[in-house]
Design a protein around this motif. Structure first.
Motif, PDB file in Angstrom:
ATOM      1  N   MET A  97     -75.310  61.420 -71.209  1.00 38.52           N
ATOM      2  CA  MET A  97     -74.526  60.564 -72.432  1.00 38.52           C
ATOM      3  C   MET A  97     -74.711  59.255 -72.094  1.00 38.52           C
ATOM      4  SD  MET A  97     -72.858  62.644 -74.003  1.00 38.52           S
ATOM      5  CE  MET A  97     -71.410  61.679 -74.882  1.00 38.52           C
ATOM      6  N   ALA A  98     -74.820  58.565 -73.077  1.00 40.70           N
ATOM      7  CA  ALA A  98     -75.308  57.223 -73.176  1.00 40.70           C
ATOM      8  C   ALA A  98     -74.380  56.254 -73.899  1.00 40.70           C
ATOM      9  CB  ALA A  98     -76.853  57.008 -73.348  1.00 40.70           C
ATOM     10  N   GLU A 128     -67.456  68.018 -81.893  1.00 38.23           N
ATOM     11  CA  GLU A 128     -66.589  67.050 -82.483  1.00 38.23           C
ATOM     12  C   GLU A 128     -65.183  67.639 -83.111  1.00 38.23           C
ATOM     13  OE1 GLU A 128     -68.861  64.973 -85.527  1.00 38.23           O
ATOM     14  OE2 GLU A 128     -69.085  67.014 -86.834  1.00 38.23           O
ATOM     15  N   PRO A 131     -61.461  70.151 -79.652  1.00 41.90           N
ATOM     16  CA  PRO A 131     -60.744  69.358 -78.867  1.00 41.90           C
ATOM     17  C   PRO A 131     -60.684  69.936 -77.347  1.00 41.90           C
ATOM     18  CG  PRO A 131     -59.367  69.771 -80.873  1.00 41.90           C
ATOM     19  CD  PRO A 131     -60.658  70.712 -80.806  1.00 41.90           C
ATOM     20  N   LEU A 134     -64.042  68.459 -76.146  1.00 42.58           N
ATOM     21  CA  LEU A 134     -63.824  67.190 -75.964  1.00 42.58           C
ATOM     22  C   LEU A 134     -62.906  66.610 -74.789  1.00 42.58           C
ATOM     23  CD1 LEU A 134     -63.409  66.068 -79.573  1.00 42.58           C
ATOM     24  CD2 LEU A 134     -65.326  65.463 -78.358  1.00 42.58           C
ATOM     25  N   LEU A 135     -61.813  67.261 -74.447  1.00 40.45           N
ATOM     26  CA  LEU A 135     -60.990  67.182 -73.137  1.00 40.45           C
ATOM     27  C   LEU A 135     -61.815  67.458 -71.907  1.00 40.45           C
ATOM     28  CD1 LEU A 135     -58.304  66.219 -73.836  1.00 40.45           C
ATOM     29  CD2 LEU A 135     -57.830  68.489 -74.585  1.00 40.45           C
ATOM     30  N   MET A 137     -65.102  67.163 -71.861  1.00 41.71           N
ATOM     31  CA  MET A 137     -66.126  66.039 -71.522  1.00 41.71           C
ATOM     32  C   MET A 137     -65.366  64.909 -71.193  1.00 41.71           C
ATOM     33  SD  MET A 137     -69.150  66.386 -73.588  1.00 41.71           S
ATOM     34  CE  MET A 137     -69.488  64.747 -74.000  1.00 41.71           C
ATOM     35  N   ASN A 138     -64.374  64.672 -71.357  1.00 41.43           N
ATOM     36  CA  ASN A 138     -63.378  63.609 -70.824  1.00 41.43           C
ATOM     37  C   ASN A 138     -63.205  63.797 -69.141  1.00 41.43           C
ATOM     38  OD1 ASN A 138     -62.341  61.006 -72.333  1.00 41.43           O
ATOM     39  ND2 ASN A 138     -61.631  62.825 -73.848  1.00 41.43           N
ATOM     40  N   ALA A 141     -66.348  62.870 -67.427  1.00 38.78           N
ATOM     41  CA  ALA A 141     -66.626  61.593 -67.565  1.00 38.78           C
ATOM     42  C   ALA A 141     -65.802  60.713 -66.566  1.00 38.78           C
ATOM     43  CB  ALA A 141     -66.420  60.886 -68.796  1.00 38.78           C
ATOM     44  N   THR A 142     -64.508  61.269 -66.372  1.00 38.72           N
ATOM     45  CA  THR A 142     -63.395  60.398 -65.661  1.00 38.72           C
ATOM     46  C   THR A 142     -63.852  60.577 -64.077  1.00 38.72           C
ATOM     47  OG1 THR A 142     -61.664  60.788 -67.363  1.00 38.72           O
ATOM     48  CG2 THR A 142     -61.044  60.211 -64.999  1.00 38.72           C
ATOM     49  N   GLU A 144     -66.966  61.428 -62.923  1.00 35.35           N
ATOM     50  CA  GLU A 144     -68.005  60.567 -62.633  1.00 35.35           C
ATOM     51  C   GLU A 144     -67.598  59.109 -62.609  1.00 35.35           C
ATOM     52  OE1 GLU A 144     -71.596  60.952 -62.740  1.00 35.35           O
ATOM     53  OE2 GLU A 144     -70.799  62.835 -61.996  1.00 35.35           O
ATOM     54  N   LEU A 145     -66.851  58.741 -63.396  1.00 36.84           N
ATOM     55  CA  LEU A 145     -66.359  57.249 -63.108  1.00 36.84           C
ATOM     56  C   LEU A 145     -65.698  56.894 -61.797  1.00 36.84           C
ATOM     57  CD1 LEU A 145     -66.202  54.577 -64.645  1.00 36.84           C
ATOM     58  CD2 LEU A 145     -64.188  55.299 -65.638  1.00 36.84           C
TER      59      LEU A 145
ATOM     60  N   PRO B  99     -58.868  61.027 -62.263  1.00 32.68           N
ATOM     61  CA  PRO B  99     -59.473  62.541 -62.246  1.00 32.68           C
ATOM     62  C   PRO B  99     -58.450  63.304 -61.667  1.00 32.68           C
ATOM     63  CG  PRO B  99     -60.320  61.111 -60.491  1.00 32.68           C
ATOM     64  CD  PRO B  99     -59.483  60.275 -61.374  1.00 32.68           C
ATOM     65  N   GLU B 128     -54.495  65.304 -77.994  1.00 36.95           N
ATOM     66  CA  GLU B 128     -54.987  66.770 -77.525  1.00 36.95           C
ATOM     67  C   GLU B 128     -55.642  67.315 -78.973  1.00 36.95           C
ATOM     68  OE1 GLU B 128     -52.719  68.922 -75.231  1.00 36.95           O
ATOM     69  OE2 GLU B 128     -51.163  69.412 -76.969  1.00 36.95           O
ATOM     70  N   PRO B 131     -59.615  65.030 -82.607  1.00 33.70           N
ATOM     71  CA  PRO B 131     -60.844  64.627 -82.025  1.00 33.70           C
ATOM     72  C   PRO B 131     -61.330  63.281 -82.310  1.00 33.70           C
ATOM     73  CG  PRO B 131     -60.658  66.668 -83.380  1.00 33.70           C
ATOM     74  CD  PRO B 131     -59.477  66.081 -83.405  1.00 33.70           C
ATOM     75  N   LEU B 134     -60.263  61.675 -79.171  1.00 30.74           N
ATOM     76  CA  LEU B 134     -61.001  62.202 -77.696  1.00 30.74           C
ATOM     77  C   LEU B 134     -62.150  61.473 -78.056  1.00 30.74           C
ATOM     78  CD1 LEU B 134     -59.538  65.701 -78.064  1.00 30.74           C
ATOM     79  CD2 LEU B 134     -59.255  64.037 -76.421  1.00 30.74           C
ATOM     80  N   LEU B 135     -62.936  61.477 -79.174  1.00 29.09           N
ATOM     81  CA  LEU B 135     -64.465  60.899 -79.264  1.00 29.09           C
ATOM     82  C   LEU B 135     -64.341  59.308 -78.853  1.00 29.09           C
ATOM     83  CD1 LEU B 135     -66.630  62.922 -79.875  1.00 29.09           C
ATOM     84  CD2 LEU B 135     -65.702  62.569 -82.304  1.00 29.09           C
ATOM     85  N   ASN B 138     -63.970  59.118 -75.380  1.00 29.90           N
ATOM     86  CA  ASN B 138     -65.135  59.368 -74.760  1.00 29.90           C
ATOM     87  C   ASN B 138     -66.373  58.162 -74.471  1.00 29.90           C
ATOM     88  OD1 ASN B 138     -66.288  61.932 -73.395  1.00 29.90           O
ATOM     89  ND2 ASN B 138     -65.301  62.778 -75.120  1.00 29.90           N
ATOM     90  N   ALA B 141     -65.040  55.898 -72.143  1.00 34.13           N
ATOM     91  CA  ALA B 141     -65.416  56.279 -70.540  1.00 34.13           C
ATOM     92  C   ALA B 141     -67.053  56.059 -70.522  1.00 34.13           C
ATOM     93  CB  ALA B 141     -65.109  57.626 -70.274  1.00 34.13           C
ATOM     94  N   THR B 142     -67.735  56.441 -71.306  1.00 30.16           N
ATOM     95  CA  THR B 142     -69.091  56.120 -71.160  1.00 30.16           C
ATOM     96  C   THR B 142     -69.607  54.993 -70.936  1.00 30.16           C
ATOM     97  OG1 THR B 142     -69.288  58.224 -72.821  1.00 30.16           O
ATOM     98  CG2 THR B 142     -71.226  56.865 -72.488  1.00 30.16           C
ATOM     99  N   LEU B 145     -68.670  53.671 -67.464  1.00 29.90           N
ATOM    100  CA  LEU B 145     -69.400  54.564 -66.577  1.00 29.90           C
ATOM    101  C   LEU B 145     -70.820  53.704 -66.606  1.00 29.90           C
ATOM    102  CD1 LEU B 145     -69.810  56.783 -64.518  1.00 29.90           C
ATOM    103  CD2 LEU B 145     -70.724  58.286 -66.515  1.00 29.90           C
TER     104      LEU B 145
END
Lengths: 239, 239
Positions: A97-98, A128, A131, A134-135, A137-138, A141-142, A144-145, B99, B128, B131, B134-135, B138, B141-142, B145
């Motif tokens: 992810m970038a 997309e 949910p 997506l959750l 993924m969150n 990411a969290t 990782e952060l 986390p 929740e 979307p 949530l996106l 993301n 967060a990205t 990060l």
DNA sequence: CGCCTGGTTGACTAATGTCAAATTGGGTGG
DNA sequence: CCACCCAATTTGACATTAGTCAACCAGGCG
């Protein structure tokens, strides 16, 4: 899984069901059977040999990756060649992810590596309107952060000895999640990788390992260390 | 907005519509009118005076925050008091995702700060099944990060002079996104904060500022610096 | 006016980096 | 099976950067 003749290969016969050991941990871990089937159709299973690039910083980020097997190093380079390893990816980790449309770091395999590779477009369309995904993924990411923030504290404020001790403790914990607790911590990465992860030189890392061994905190074994005094050790690494 | 008598205050009359200058940048930036109204009902608008804690590491993470106005420092401490600032939050930034169920770092205001505060439960229930939100989470967060990874490179592999130069360039860019490009970069945080962000001591930061001024790259002004030679400067900070 | 806080400067120290040489261990070809 | 080779690691001597400790300075406020 057979070790294939050529380093980078699409694995034709791969099925998540039978070949993937980290389903529960991975990004796809909470999909039901029907959805997982649809998801699997988007994946390409790819095997890399040792020291191959999965992707490189500044390349157009056309794919995302779920690491299934093996270990990858993630790093950034300065123009003059100085390298900072920003993390080691383990099975279950999600990569690629970038923030823009280009990768913000490089990733390559240490030993052999197997991944599920997804093209960005289809992957994003799949998640997309889900949910759940997506959750998840969150959450990834969290996590990782938070790891990155711990590492900032380590890089900015800890001594060489504390860095090495904290690294070994952290690495042991991550391996424990996958393989269970062991006395011997395996270190598949070389000393230079450890140095570039901790913001040290290879010589300082080597000297520090030797020092920890002299102090009877660890024993250095081929491709790893045995931790002798977990209590004193955790104290050194303490947050 | 009036400066209120007591440092931490719930702002009764606050309405996003009329008082929030960073709607487009913030987490709520893509909500339609109806959804935004529902979202706003979940928010408490809170104003903090200078140097107050929004939340602290290891506290139960019961809220998340969208920063509207002012600047916050985010940091982690070691048991012996060494501090690493992991970031400065600006208006539009979203804080407090963790986390586990506890904050993984502390946040406090530098000058005055205004936030939208949401209790975790209602906030999570709101997003929740949306979307879009949530996106956007993301994306946030990205981006965070990626910033953290840049900072790891800086902390692990750059010299003191490069650290300071890169900090000033990065800070100028972040301010530019909010206020447009300026010759003078305002630095609301003190030297000690900059030192703790860059993994240096206050003395080294001070000496480095002086050195950059002697080399005619910057001029030090009250609460900021003027950048004289942006080209040479960016080169010093170059990635 | 003078104190208080934050910032700067100087002299010295300690930690870590640099450069170079020695050692180890695994893998390969004879 | 053994000897050699290569890469990775370790060790040593020395250099450099940034840290430490202490004094000094400047602006803002009572």
């Amino acid at each position: 899984m057979p070790h294939l003749a050529y380093p980078t290969t699409t694995c034709e016969g791969f099925r998540c069901e039978t070949h993937c050991a980290v389903r529960g941990l991975a990004i796809c871990g909470e999909l039901g059977p029907a959805e997982h089937e649809e998801f699997e159709r988007l994946a390409q299973h790819v095997r890399y040999g040792p020291k191959e690039a999965l992707f490189s910083e500044d390349e157009v980020a056309d794919s995302v990756y779920s690491l299934i097997e093996g270990i990858a190093r993630l790093y950034k380079l300065l123009p003059d060649g100085r390298r900072q390893i920003i993390g080691f990816a383990l099975p279950g980790d999600f990569l690629g992810m970038a923030p823009g449309n280009r990768y913000s770091f490089s990733a390559d395999s240490i030993g052999g590596v197997t991944v599920c590779k997804f093209f960005r477009g289809p992957f994003l369309r799949f998640i997309e309107n889900r949910p759940q995904m997506l959750l998840r993924m969150n959450d990834f990411a969290t996590r990782e952060l938070s790891l990155a923030q711990d590492q900032m504290l380590l890089l900015g404020r800890r001594s060489a000895e504390e860095k090495v001790a904290a690294f070994l403790v952290g690495w042991r914990e991550r391996l424990a999640r996958l393989e269970g607790v062991t006395k011997t911590v395996s270190l598949p990465m070389g000393r230079q990788d450890i140095a570039d992860f901790l913001g040290l030189t290879i010589e300082t890392v080597s000297r520090t390992f030797t020092k920890l061994e002299r102090e009877k905190l660890i024993v250095i074994v081929p491709d790893g260390v045995r931790v002798l005094d977990p209590k004193r050790f955790d104290a050194l690494a303490a947050a």
